[in-house]
Design an enzyme around this catalytic site. Structure first.
Site, mmCIF file in Angstrom:
data_model
loop_
_atom_site.group_PDB
_atom_site.id
_atom_site.type_symbol
_atom_site.label_atom_id
_atom_site.label_comp_id
_atom_site.label_asym_id
_atom_site.label_seq_id
_atom_site.Cartn_x
_atom_site.Cartn_y
_atom_site.Cartn_z
ATOM 1 N N THR A 176 56.215 -6.133 4.926
ATOM 2 C CA THR A 176 56.978 -4.022 4.889
ATOM 3 C C THR A 176 56.728 -3.077 5.470
ATOM 4 O O THR A 176 55.184 -3.456 5.684
ATOM 5 C CB THR A 176 57.584 -4.272 3.555
ATOM 6 O OG1 THR A 176 56.146 -3.480 2.703
ATOM 7 C CG2 THR A 176 58.328 -5.763 2.815
ATOM 8 N N ASP A 177 57.934 -2.021 5.573
ATOM 9 C CA ASP A 177 56.890 -0.780 6.172
ATOM 10 C C ASP A 177 58.081 0.457 5.025
ATOM 11 O O ASP A 177 58.888 -0.728 4.611
ATOM 12 C CB ASP A 177 57.426 -0.915 7.822
ATOM 13 C CG ASP A 177 58.698 -0.722 8.591
ATOM 14 O OD1 ASP A 177 59.326 -1.337 6.971
ATOM 15 O OD2 ASP A 177 58.365 -1.793 9.351
ATOM 16 N N SER A 224 47.882 -2.365 2.802
ATOM 17 C CA SER A 224 49.363 -2.549 3.453
ATOM 18 C C SER A 224 50.768 -2.126 2.297
ATOM 19 O O SER A 224 50.411 -1.254 1.295
ATOM 20 C CB SER A 224 49.615 -3.837 3.636
ATOM 21 O OG SER A 224 49.596 -4.553 2.152
ATOM 22 N N HIS A 225 52.041 -1.941 2.848
ATOM 23 C CA HIS A 225 53.208 -0.550 2.941
ATOM 24 C C HIS A 225 53.082 -1.728 1.229
ATOM 25 O O HIS A 225 53.484 -1.360 0.136
ATOM 26 C CB HIS A 225 53.700 -0.605 3.421
ATOM 27 C CG HIS A 225 54.686 0.328 3.118
ATOM 28 N ND1 HIS A 225 56.139 -1.374 2.545
ATOM 29 C CD2 HIS A 225 55.718 1.117 3.374
ATOM 30 C CE1 HIS A 225 56.548 -0.366 2.395
ATOM 31 N NE2 HIS A 225 56.992 0.928 3.104
ATOM 32 N N ALA A 226 53.487 -3.079 1.373
ATOM 33 C CA ALA A 226 54.121 -3.500 0.187
ATOM 34 C C ALA A 226 52.871 -3.366 -0.798
ATOM 35 O O ALA A 226 53.423 -3.383 -1.601
ATOM 36 C CB ALA A 226 54.216 -4.841 0.754
#
Length: 261
Positions: free
Chosen positions: A191-192, A214-216
């Protein structure tokens, strides 16, 4: 009881002070310098990301206008077809009219099909086996290659605590966001920022790629939903409709019921 419990201050300044209070001397100076440098470059990273998004938005609007004009002239069927033509082909279609509509539509169809094929390719394997000639070949001994079965367990990084059970919704693009229903578990590759609104709906998140920062991972913790990332083969082994359980504390995902059965 949790609501009445005192809350710890987890602001950046409080965390920084907690770390520095545990060290002294040269080590304290080195750690403080490392923290300050990390904070400096992190802010620059976000500024760069914001600038790239703004530029991409402007470029996309420009291309959509080209697509609209091509669609009006019958060269392509829909406005979004413009994203499947190369710059020289767009120039030929707009200026010299050297790209016949039949050729343009054939190119768009072929490239849409290829994009869909590539989008569903499995992500990198867990291991890369080194060969005698110095090259590396994918090696993944625990990838069955078939559909998920009842009781299958996937393991990844435990990045947001909690446990959630519900039907899986496998998505490959935020453009498919409308299909995600409240209570479903979002399963995707990575995801972003474009995926962030889906975290308001999903009961849990599973990604093929990811790490604790990370984004998620970050967004799941912010919204307080369980998440497991870096399971490698979630989008391949889990199918939409499978009943799964996500344990964000242990980093495990169970497929407790296969939708196809």
């Amino acid at each position: 009881q949790l609501a009445r419990a005192p809350r710890r201050d987890v602001s950046p300044d409080a965390v920084r002070s907690t770390i520095l209070d545990r060290v002294s001397g040269l080590r304290r100076w080195l750690i403080r310098m490392m923290i300050e440098r990390a904070q400096f470059w992190q802010s620059r990273r976000e500024t760069l990301r914001s600038t790239i998004i703004k530029q991409s938005t402007a470029g996309r609007a420009f291309l959509l206008e080209i697509g609209r004009r091509l669609a009006e002239r019958g060269i392509v069927e829909t406005t979004s077809d413009v994203f499947y033509l190369l710059p020289d082909e767009l120039k030929a279609a707009l200026l010299t009219e050297d790209l016949p509509p039949e050729r343009a539509r054939t190119l768009v169809t072929e490239r849409r099909r290829e994009r869909e094929r590539l989008r569903r390719q499995p992500v990198l394997p867990r291991l890369l086996a080194e060969m005698p000639n110095g090259h590396f070949l994918p090696f993944d001994s625990d990838a069955p290659g078939g559909p998920a079965g009842d009781g299958l367990v996937l393991t990844g990084f435990a990045v947001s605590p909690g446990r959630a059970s519900g039907p899986a919704r496998v998505l490959f693009s935020p453009d498919e966001a409308d299909s995600l229903q409240p209570g479903e578990i979002l399963v995707t590759r990575v995801t972003d920022v474009a995926w962030s609104p889906l975290f308001l709906v999903a009961a849990g998140v599973v990604t093929d790629i990811g790490a604790p920062t990370s984004h998620a991972s970050i967004v799941a913790r912010e919204f307080g939903i369980p998440a497991v990332v870096n399971v490698h083969e979630g989008t391949r082994r889990i199918k939409t409709g499978d009943w799964i359980t996500v344990d964000g504390a242990s980093g495990q995902v169970w497929i407790t019921h296969n939708a196809a059965s």
